[in-house]
Structures are given as structure tokens and as C-alpha cells.
Scaffold this motif. Structure first.
Motif, PDB file in Angstrom:
ATOM      1  N   TRP A 124       0.802  -1.225   0.000  1.00 52.10           N
ATOM      2  CA  TRP A 124       0.000   0.000   0.000  1.00 52.10           C
ATOM      3  C   TRP A 124       0.836   1.277   0.000  1.00 52.10           C
ATOM      4  CZ3 TRP A 124      -4.447   1.047  -1.779  1.00 52.10           C
ATOM      5  CH2 TRP A 124      -5.469   0.089  -1.777  1.00 52.10           C
ATOM      6  N   SER A 126       3.636   1.932  -1.447  1.00 53.18           N
ATOM      7  CA  SER A 126       4.111   2.193  -2.809  1.00 53.18           C
ATOM      8  C   SER A 126       2.977   2.680  -3.696  1.00 53.18           C
ATOM      9  CB  SER A 126       4.727   0.918  -3.410  1.00 53.18           C
ATOM     10  OG  SER A 126       5.862   0.520  -2.665  1.00 53.18           O
ATOM     11  N   VAL A 127       1.803   2.085  -3.525  1.00 51.43           N
ATOM     12  CA  VAL A 127       0.640   2.512  -4.316  1.00 51.43           C
ATOM     13  C   VAL A 127       0.272   3.956  -3.990  1.00 51.43           C
ATOM     14  CG1 VAL A 127      -1.818   2.118  -4.754  1.00 51.43           C
ATOM     15  CG2 VAL A 127      -0.258   0.167  -4.530  1.00 51.43           C
ATOM     16  N   ILE A 128       0.285   4.293  -2.714  1.00 52.08           N
ATOM     17  CA  ILE A 128      -0.043   5.652  -2.281  1.00 52.08           C
ATOM     18  C   ILE A 128       0.983   6.652  -2.824  1.00 52.08           C
ATOM     19  CG2 ILE A 128      -0.214   7.185  -0.281  1.00 52.08           C
ATOM     20  CD1 ILE A 128      -1.359   4.775   1.271  1.00 52.08           C
ATOM     21  N   ILE A 130       2.855   6.364  -5.550  1.00 53.89           N
ATOM     22  CA  ILE A 130       2.644   6.506  -6.991  1.00 53.89           C
ATOM     23  C   ILE A 130       1.465   7.443  -7.264  1.00 53.89           C
ATOM     24  CG2 ILE A 130       1.947   5.284  -9.097  1.00 53.89           C
ATOM     25  CD1 ILE A 130       3.528   2.858  -8.016  1.00 53.89           C
ATOM     26  N   THR A 131       0.404   7.282  -6.484  1.00 53.69           N
ATOM     27  CA  THR A 131      -0.779   8.142  -6.636  1.00 53.69           C
ATOM     28  C   THR A 131      -0.443   9.597  -6.328  1.00 53.69           C
ATOM     29  OG1 THR A 131      -2.224   6.297  -5.989  1.00 53.69           O
ATOM     30  CG2 THR A 131      -3.154   8.521  -5.888  1.00 53.69           C
ATOM     31  N   LEU A 132       0.324   9.835  -5.261  1.00 56.10           N
ATOM     32  CA  LEU A 132       0.709  11.188  -4.883  1.00 56.10           C
ATOM     33  C   LEU A 132       1.592  11.834  -5.944  1.00 56.10           C
ATOM     34  CD1 LEU A 132       1.446  10.798  -1.060  1.00 56.10           C
ATOM     35  CD2 LEU A 132      -0.431  12.068  -2.114  1.00 56.10           C
ATOM     36  N   PHE A 134       1.663  11.115  -9.165  1.00 55.35           N
ATOM     37  CA  PHE A 134       0.811  11.393 -10.326  1.00 55.35           C
ATOM     38  C   PHE A 134      -0.039  12.648 -10.099  1.00 55.35           C
ATOM     39  CE2 PHE A 134      -3.279  11.003 -12.495  1.00 55.35           C
ATOM     40  CZ  PHE A 134      -2.870  10.866 -13.811  1.00 55.35           C
ATOM     41  N   ALA A 135      -0.639  12.734  -8.912  1.00 54.95           N
ATOM     42  CA  ALA A 135      -1.503  13.880  -8.600  1.00 54.95           C
ATOM     43  C   ALA A 135      -0.707  15.180  -8.547  1.00 54.95           C
ATOM     44  CB  ALA A 135      -2.215  13.637  -7.276  1.00 54.95           C
ATOM     45  N   THR A 136       0.472  15.138  -7.956  1.00 55.59           N
ATOM     46  CA  THR A 136       1.306  16.336  -7.852  1.00 55.59           C
ATOM     47  C   THR A 136       1.734  16.829  -9.225  1.00 55.59           C
ATOM     48  OG1 THR A 136       2.138  15.596  -5.695  1.00 55.59           O
ATOM     49  CG2 THR A 136       3.394  17.300  -6.817  1.00 55.59           C
ATOM     50  N   ASN A 138       0.234  16.292 -12.148  1.00 58.12           N
ATOM     51  CA  ASN A 138      -0.842  16.604 -13.077  1.00 58.12           C
ATOM     52  C   ASN A 138      -1.895  17.581 -12.553  1.00 58.12           C
ATOM     53  OD1 ASN A 138      -0.523  14.606 -15.539  1.00 58.12           O
ATOM     54  ND2 ASN A 138      -0.026  13.432 -13.701  1.00 58.12           N
TER      55      ASN A 138
END
Length: 204
Positions: A124, A126-128, A130-132, A134-136, A138
């Protein structure tokens, strides 16, 4: 060059960097100083308005009022939440770099453990991350804003010449851009939705 008072040469370099999206608060102040010195109040106001996005302070608004001859300016209100967003935008590259480094360390840890870590909870983080990242990359952006640069500028209720007149303003005011419609911007003006011609403003 600026310290040596080679202002024209310095301005040429600054403008190249500015057009490439590379600028700092101090560079914008120098560009405003040079522009004012040659009588280009429009660009001096533009650079100061951009500087205000990076470093909001009352002194900047006072100077813009002086350059534009305005006693009151709309669009410079900055909430605590917006100040925090501006701070994150300014250090976006550093934030992404730090998150990427942590992600790499996390992945190396998972790889070193091989098949020993079978529970989902170990993956989890690593998934979080990656999400952060991507969000930062874009979604962390400063608000779309534009500076009124033409005199006079009409703000109307509809994206057409027949729209009801809401306000008639002089250069120096700022608007928040909501959408683009042909030759018009849909903007927020005094907490209301309105429209303004694109050729009357300069995007920040």
C-alpha cells in the motif's frame, strides 16, 4: 548584467527565461523595474502581478495601484488555503523528487524481501506514493488567472457583444479564468460568473 546596469541585455535574458517558464520572484521584480524604467507600465504591472502569485504582499498591490492609477483593485485576494497551494506549486519539483526517492527506497525494500512479503498491506505505501506523484505532477497547479491590460475593458453577462454590462474596468484588475469560449473567457468577477474578451487580458 543587472547589477552592472546593463538593463537591456539583462532584460533579453530574462524574457527568454520567462517565455520558457523559468523565473523566480527576484527575476520578476527586476523585469518590473526595467519595464517601469523604460515607461512600459503594462509589462511592469504584468510582472508584478506574476510576482504577487509567488509572493503575495500588500506592497506589491500598492505598487500596481501606483502604476495603473487605480485606487482599488479586484482579484488579488489570497486566502490561507490559496497561500498553501502557492507554496506547494513553488516547490512542486522538490516535492515530486522527494516522493520519487521514497518510492524508489520502498520498491528496493520490497524487491529485497522477495516473496517473503505476501500481505497486501506491505504494498500500500508504494501505491499511495505513486498516486501522490501522479496527482502532484498533473493536478498541483496555480489557479488560471489573467490580468486586465486594455482600457477600457467590458465585463459582460454573456459571451457576446449583446451581453448585459456588468462592469467597465481599467488595467490592473485580475480575473479567475473558468473556461474558454471562442474569443471570450468565462471568468469569476466579484464572486460572480461573467465574460471578458481574450484580447483585453493577458494570462498569468
Amino acid at each position: 548584467m543587472f547589477q552592472q546596469r546593463s538593463y537591456q541585455e539583462a532584460m533579453a535574458i530574462y524574457q527568454t527565461n520567462y517565455q520558457s517558464g523559468i523565473y523566480s520572484p527576484s527575476m520578476l521584480l527586476k523585469m518590473a523595474f526595467i519595464s517601469e524604467g523604460i515607461g512600459d507600465k503594462e509589462n511592469a504591472t504584468l510582472y508584478l502581478s506574476k510576482y504577487y502569485d509567488l509572493s503575495p504582499n500588500p506592497q506589491t498591490i500598492t505598487k500596481i495601484k501606483s502604476l495603473t492609477g487605480q485606487s482599488e483593485l479586484v482579484g488579488y485576494e489570497v486566502s490561507d488555503g490559496m497561500r498553501f497551494i502557492l507554496f506547494l506549486v513553488e516547490f512542486r519539483e522538490v516535492i515530486v523528487g522527494a516522493l520519487t526517492l521514497i518510492l524508489i527506497i520502498s520498491l528496493i525494500f520490497l524487491w529485497s524481501k522477495g516473496n517473503k512479503l505476501t500481505e497486501a498491506r506491505f504494498y500500500w505505501p508504494s501505491v499511495i506514493l505513486i498516486t501522490l506523484i501522479f496527482a502532484t505532477n498533473n493536478f498541483l497547479k496555480a489557479q488560471n488567472a489573467a490580468l486586465v491590460t486594455k482600457s477600457p475593458t467590458l465585463i459582460v453577462s454573456e459571451p457576446s457583444a449583446g451581453g448585459e454590462l456588468i462592469d467597465l474596468v481599467e488595467p490592473g484588475h485580475r480575473v479567475k479564468i473558468k473556461a474558454s469560449k471562442d474569443i471570450w473567457y468565462e471568468v469569476e468577477w466579484k464572486e460572480k460568473i461573467a465574460y471578458i474578451r481574450k484580447d483585453n487580458v493577458t494570462r498569468l
